[in-house]
Each structure stands twice: as C-alpha cells, then as structure tokens.
Design a protein around this motif. Structure first.
Motif, PDB file in Angstrom:
ATOM      1  N   VAL A 222       0.841  -1.210   0.000  1.00  0.00           N
ATOM      2  CA  VAL A 222       0.000   0.000   0.000  1.00  0.00           C
ATOM      3  C   VAL A 222       0.871   1.252   0.000  1.00  0.00           C
ATOM      4  O   VAL A 222       0.659   2.188  -0.781  1.00  0.00           O
ATOM      5  CB  VAL A 222      -0.951   0.000   1.212  1.00  0.00           C
ATOM      6  N   TYR A 223       1.875   1.268   0.860  1.00  0.00           N
ATOM      7  CA  TYR A 223       2.735   2.449   0.956  1.00  0.00           C
ATOM      8  C   TYR A 223       3.648   2.597  -0.265  1.00  0.00           C
ATOM      9  O   TYR A 223       4.113   3.695  -0.569  1.00  0.00           O
ATOM     10  CB  TYR A 223       3.555   2.402   2.243  1.00  0.00           C
ATOM     11  N   ALA A 224       3.890   1.489  -0.967  1.00  0.00           N
ATOM     12  CA  ALA A 224       4.662   1.581  -2.203  1.00  0.00           C
ATOM     13  C   ALA A 224       3.908   2.385  -3.253  1.00  0.00           C
ATOM     14  O   ALA A 224       4.513   3.083  -4.084  1.00  0.00           O
ATOM     15  CB  ALA A 224       4.974   0.184  -2.740  1.00  0.00           C
TER      16      ALA A 224
ATOM     17  N   LEU B 184       1.430  -6.755  -4.699  1.00  0.00           N
ATOM     18  CA  LEU B 184       0.626  -6.030  -5.686  1.00  0.00           C
ATOM     19  C   LEU B 184      -0.825  -5.881  -5.239  1.00  0.00           C
ATOM     20  O   LEU B 184      -1.504  -4.934  -5.653  1.00  0.00           O
ATOM     21  CB  LEU B 184       0.693  -6.731  -7.036  1.00  0.00           C
ATOM     22  N   THR B 185      -1.298  -6.795  -4.399  1.00  0.00           N
ATOM     23  CA  THR B 185      -2.634  -6.633  -3.829  1.00  0.00           C
ATOM     24  C   THR B 185      -2.688  -5.354  -3.000  1.00  0.00           C
ATOM     25  O   THR B 185      -3.630  -4.557  -3.117  1.00  0.00           O
ATOM     26  CB  THR B 185      -2.998  -7.847  -2.951  1.00  0.00           C
ATOM     27  N   GLY B 186      -1.672  -5.159  -2.150  1.00  0.00           N
ATOM     28  CA  GLY B 186      -1.610  -3.921  -1.368  1.00  0.00           C
ATOM     29  C   GLY B 186      -1.379  -2.710  -2.255  1.00  0.00           C
ATOM     30  O   GLY B 186      -1.985  -1.648  -2.042  1.00  0.00           O
ATOM     31  N   TYR B 187      -0.514  -2.855  -3.245  1.00  0.00           N
ATOM     32  CA  TYR B 187      -0.214  -1.741  -4.155  1.00  0.00           C
ATOM     33  C   TYR B 187      -1.477  -1.288  -4.889  1.00  0.00           C
ATOM     34  O   TYR B 187      -1.732  -0.082  -5.021  1.00  0.00           O
ATOM     35  CB  TYR B 187       0.847  -2.181  -5.152  1.00  0.00           C
TER      36      TYR B 187
ATOM     37  N   ILE C 275      -5.481  -0.387   3.079  1.00  0.00           N
ATOM     38  CA  ILE C 275      -4.909  -1.533   3.789  1.00  0.00           C
ATOM     39  C   ILE C 275      -5.978  -2.594   4.046  1.00  0.00           C
ATOM     40  O   ILE C 275      -5.760  -3.791   3.835  1.00  0.00           O
ATOM     41  CB  ILE C 275      -4.274  -1.085   5.114  1.00  0.00           C
ATOM     42  N   THR C 276      -7.155  -2.147   4.491  1.00  0.00           N
ATOM     43  CA  THR C 276      -8.248  -3.077   4.777  1.00  0.00           C
ATOM     44  C   THR C 276      -8.669  -3.837   3.532  1.00  0.00           C
ATOM     45  O   THR C 276      -8.821  -5.069   3.552  1.00  0.00           O
ATOM     46  CB  THR C 276      -9.459  -2.316   5.357  1.00  0.00           C
ATOM     47  N   VAL C 277      -8.868  -3.115   2.439  1.00  0.00           N
ATOM     48  CA  VAL C 277      -9.272  -3.747   1.179  1.00  0.00           C
ATOM     49  C   VAL C 277      -8.200  -4.715   0.696  1.00  0.00           C
ATOM     50  O   VAL C 277      -8.493  -5.827   0.241  1.00  0.00           O
ATOM     51  CB  VAL C 277      -9.551  -2.675   0.097  1.00  0.00           C
TER      52      VAL C 277
END
Length: 207
Positions: free
Chosen positions: A45-47, A156-159, A173-175
């Motif tokens: 996510v932070y990436a 990549l899910t977080g990204y 983050i939750t998603v």
C-alpha cells in the motif's frame, strides 16, 4: 509479543523496513500465527504512495519466504527416519505417508506452489515434503517459484489498494488484506476440488 504491523508502519520510510519484511516472511513459513500477509500488504500500500520501493518489497518478502520454507523442509529431513520407524507398514498413518509421497512424485510443483498461498497449508506441505525425502534440487526450484509468486501477488494486492484508495490509507490496507485472504480462500477451494476430481478411486487419501 511483537506487533509486526505496528513495527512495519513505524519503519515505513526506513531501510530497516526491508529487514522486517524478510524476518516476518521467514518466520511465517513455520510459525503460522505470524501475520506476514497483512504486513506485506501494508508495505505494498505504501509503495503506491512512493514511501517504500516496490521492487525491494517484493525482493525482501521473496527472500524471507524462501529462507523460511527451507526450515520446515530441513526439520522434516532430520525427522524422516524417526517418523518412518513410527509408521509400520499396513497402518493408516503409513498409508497416508505413502500416498503423500506419490502425490509429490506426480505433482510436487503444483502442491508446493498452491499451498504457499495457504497460511497453515504451506507449513504442513513443506514439513511433510522434508519427511518423505523429496529431492532438494526440485524442492528449491519449486519453492523459489512459489515464494516469488506469493510475494508478487501479495505486494501487488496492497499496491492496487493503495492506488485505488490513495486518499484513504486505512481503507486501502483493509481492502488489500481482505482481497488477499479472499483470493487465498478461492485458491484453496480450487486446489481441493481439482485434487478430488483428478484422483482415481484407488488414489483416494487414506483417511
């Protein structure tokens, strides 16, 4: 007890984050209660916002997961002889052992790659692979591919969550975490159905 999520978020802009990613991915390979997926998703996510390096996150989690998967395999190899002594021919436990050995001979790559996405399944598979004496060269090849695939998918899910919900980090983050576990459940269901459908009656699991 270490709060891995909090630790990762506190080090988001620090190079030490990648050491944390290696550690959490490694430990999760043989300690199922370690929340590696959630930590990796957060890094992804932070990436998306440029706070972490996407390629380094993938590399760190792949390395950690690979090293971690070598631990239960090594333990299994060490225990293999002792385990066989406790599995006399003709017992259900010996039949289960022999059945798993045949499954690995026939489709070892499929077993190792798919179970890598199942938190407890990855540990049981890698440990059992060592116990039955699966060849090290083939194990390293398949586990290398499996851990790289798992890392790319999870990061990549977080990204993706970070890109879509860039104005709401918590929602991203939750998603990301929900999506990661949802896909994991689908993979396990498909793996189970495929295994049962492709198995002749004589090859049914002995339990």
């Amino acid at each position: 007890m270490i709060d891995w999520l909090q630790l990762a978020e506190s080090l988001i802009t620090s190079p030490w984050l990648y050491a944390v990613l290696i550690a959490v991915s490694c430990l999760d390979s043989f300690l199922p209660l370690i929340p590696s997926e959630a930590v990796v998703v957060v890094a992804g996510v932070y990436a998306a916002g440029g706070h972490t390096n996407l390629l380094l996150v993938i590399a760190a989690t792949t390395l950690g997961a690979f090293l971690g998967d070598m631990v239960p395999y090594a333990v299994g190899r060490l225990l293999g002889v002792r385990v066989l002594k406790r599995l006399p021919p003709g017992t259900k436990r010996r039949a289960a052992h022999d059945w798993f050995t045949r499954q690995l001979d026939a489709r070892g790559g499929f077993v190792l790659v798919t179970t890598r996405f199942i938190p407890v399944g990855r540990y049981l598979a890698t440990l059992s692979t060592g116990i039955v004496g699966y060849p090290l060269g083939k194990y390293v090849l398949f586990v290398g591919f499996a851990t790289a695939a798992w890392s790319v998918y999870t990061v990549l899910t977080g990204y993706l969550g970070g890109v879509v919900f860039q104005d709401n980090t918590l929602l991203a983050i939750t998603v990301g975490i929900v999506l990661a576990f949802l896909v994991t459940g689908v993979i396990e269901a498909v793996r189970h159905l495929r295994r049962r459908a492709s198995m002749p009656p004589t090859e049914a699991p002995p339990w």
